[in-house]
Design a protein around this motif. Structure first.
Motif, PDB file in Angstrom:
ATOM      1  N   GLN A   4      16.855  36.904  38.294  1.00  0.00           N
ATOM      2  CA  GLN A   4      16.398  36.811  39.680  1.00  0.00           C
ATOM      3  C   GLN A   4      16.209  38.213  40.250  1.00  0.00           C
ATOM      4  O   GLN A   4      17.122  39.035  40.222  1.00  0.00           O
ATOM      5  N   LYS A   5      14.999  38.462  40.770  1.00  0.00           N
ATOM      6  CA  LYS A   5      14.744  39.796  41.332  1.00  0.00           C
ATOM      7  C   LYS A   5      15.284  39.865  42.755  1.00  0.00           C
ATOM      8  O   LYS A   5      15.210  38.899  43.499  1.00  0.00           O
ATOM      9  N   PRO A  58      17.401  38.722  52.877  1.00  0.00           N
ATOM     10  CA  PRO A  58      17.100  39.766  51.888  1.00  0.00           C
ATOM     11  C   PRO A  58      18.382  40.341  51.287  1.00  0.00           C
ATOM     12  O   PRO A  58      19.421  40.370  51.957  1.00  0.00           O
ATOM     13  N   SER A  59      18.295  40.803  50.043  1.00  0.00           N
ATOM     14  CA  SER A  59      19.465  41.447  49.427  1.00  0.00           C
ATOM     15  C   SER A  59      19.501  42.941  49.759  1.00  0.00           C
ATOM     16  O   SER A  59      20.541  43.580  49.669  1.00  0.00           O
ATOM     17  N   HIS A  60      18.329  43.492  50.135  1.00  0.00           N
ATOM     18  CA  HIS A  60      18.206  44.924  50.414  1.00  0.00           C
ATOM     19  C   HIS A  60      17.372  45.108  51.683  1.00  0.00           C
ATOM     20  O   HIS A  60      16.458  44.324  51.932  1.00  0.00           O
ATOM     21  N   SER A 132      11.452  44.366  42.482  1.00  0.00           N
ATOM     22  CA  SER A 132      11.932  43.495  43.565  1.00  0.00           C
ATOM     23  C   SER A 132      10.755  42.812  44.260  1.00  0.00           C
ATOM     24  O   SER A 132       9.611  43.233  44.133  1.00  0.00           O
ATOM     25  N   HIS A 133      11.080  41.763  44.998  1.00  0.00           N
ATOM     26  CA  HIS A 133      10.107  41.174  45.914  1.00  0.00           C
ATOM     27  C   HIS A 133      10.190  41.969  47.210  1.00  0.00           C
ATOM     28  O   HIS A 133      11.287  42.290  47.664  1.00  0.00           O
ATOM     29  N   GLU A 149       0.657  40.566  44.816  1.00  0.00           N
ATOM     30  CA  GLU A 149       1.500  39.518  44.214  1.00  0.00           C
ATOM     31  C   GLU A 149       2.968  39.677  44.585  1.00  0.00           C
ATOM     32  O   GLU A 149       3.692  38.703  44.696  1.00  0.00           O
ATOM     33  N   ARG A 150       3.412  40.908  44.774  1.00  0.00           N
ATOM     34  CA  ARG A 150       4.843  41.144  44.996  1.00  0.00           C
ATOM     35  C   ARG A 150       5.177  41.562  46.424  1.00  0.00           C
ATOM     36  O   ARG A 150       6.323  41.817  46.740  1.00  0.00           O
TER      37      ARG A 150
END
Length: 295
Positions: A4-5, A58-60, A132-133, A149-150
């Motif tokens: 998982q990104k 979000p993680s970041h 990452s996304h 795309e990202r």
């Protein structure tokens, strides 16, 4: 193995601060603290920020800022953003204060003299998108040129917690062009809020049609004899401004800033944040702190 990104949210700090400030300033509600410092913009910024965090998880996170009105774009064209009024007196002390509050969350504040926040966002998004996304939180449609795309863009709508999320596919459905073609779209039609004219007499409808047909400015110029006499005349008269407007419209994705992912992990110390809220005399915001995010 499908790893998982992480998801990094890049926040356009000024977009949130200005939106929050003007939403309350219009009624004269500046929320001064006991030192007489207005805090309405910062309070609303934190509310926008925490609402988006709980919505998108979000993680970041990193927050990007404009660093004064003088940039490489004003060097290129002295009319760039020249129509913008001075910042209101009640907002000026909030520019530093909002960064202190972001610091209290251990979130990086990023900005670079001579460039706009958009350029920092574009650069960092480009650097981290392989790993990452990327979600960009802003109220400014200019940033849609970065969609791919990202990279998705979260546009703030009226009120809190209302978002219009754009992907490259939704953008294409709406406009009939690809995100990168938006730079040429703005070159033709100009931008009244950034104060550059593009080609006089060519609006969005005509510009979209030309780009759908010929792809980009070069394609239009190579096939200029296929245009109507009126379109050809307008473009030929404003050729220099067309090329200049394109340079002004393009977000630079190679400016000298960086934000390694490990510096942007979103974990904050609740006590540190509450101490800052108490110092600034914010009331009620502690309810928006999400227990999952505490360090």
């Amino acid at each position: 193995m499908n790893e998982q990104k992480p998801t990094i949210m890049l926040v356009d700090g000024m977009a949130l601060l200005f939106r929050a400030y003007f939403a309350t300033a219009v009624h004269g509600q500046f929320m001064r603290n006991s030192n007489g410092v207005p805090t309405n913009g910062v309070y609303g910024f934190v509310k926008h920020f925490l609402t988006a965090v709980s919505h998108f998880n979000p993680s970041h996170i990193a927050v990007c800022w404009d660093m004064g009105s003088k940039t490489f774009r004003t060097d290129m064209y002295d009319g760039y953003k020249a129509n913008r009024p001075e910042a209101p007196a009640e907002l000026i002390p909030q520019f530093d204060l909002v960064k202190e509050v972001v610091d209290a969350f251990d979130v990086p504040n990023i900005g670079l003299k001579g460039y706009e926040a958009d350029d920092c966002i574009g650069t960092i998004a480009t650097q981290v998108k392989e790993d990452s996304h990327v979600k960009i939180l802003t109220g400014d449609q200019d940033i849609l040129q970065l969609l791919d795309e990202r990279i998705s863009v979260v546009l703030l709508q009226k009120g809190y917690g209302n978002y219009l999320v754009h992907t490259k596919d939704t953008f294409y459905e709406e406009k009939g062009i690809h995100p990168r073609q938006m730079i040429d779209l703005k070159a033709f039609m100009g931008d009244t809020s950034d104060n550059y004219p593009g080609v006089k007499g060519i609006g969005e409808k005509t510009a979209l049609k030309l780009l759908q047909q010929f792809g980009h400015i070069e394609g239009v110029l190579e096939n200029i004899d296929q245009l109507t006499k009126g379109q050809r005349t307008k473009i030929e008269q404003d050729l220099d401004m067309l090329h200049l407007s394109r340079q002004l419209a393009e977000i630079k994705c190679d400016v000298p800033v960086e934000c390694p992912l490990d510096l942007a992990v979103f974990r904050y110390n609740r006590e540190k944040v509450l101490d800052k809220f108490a110092e600034v005399e914010f009331r009620g915001l502690h309810q928006l702190l999400d227990e999952k995010q505490y360090a």
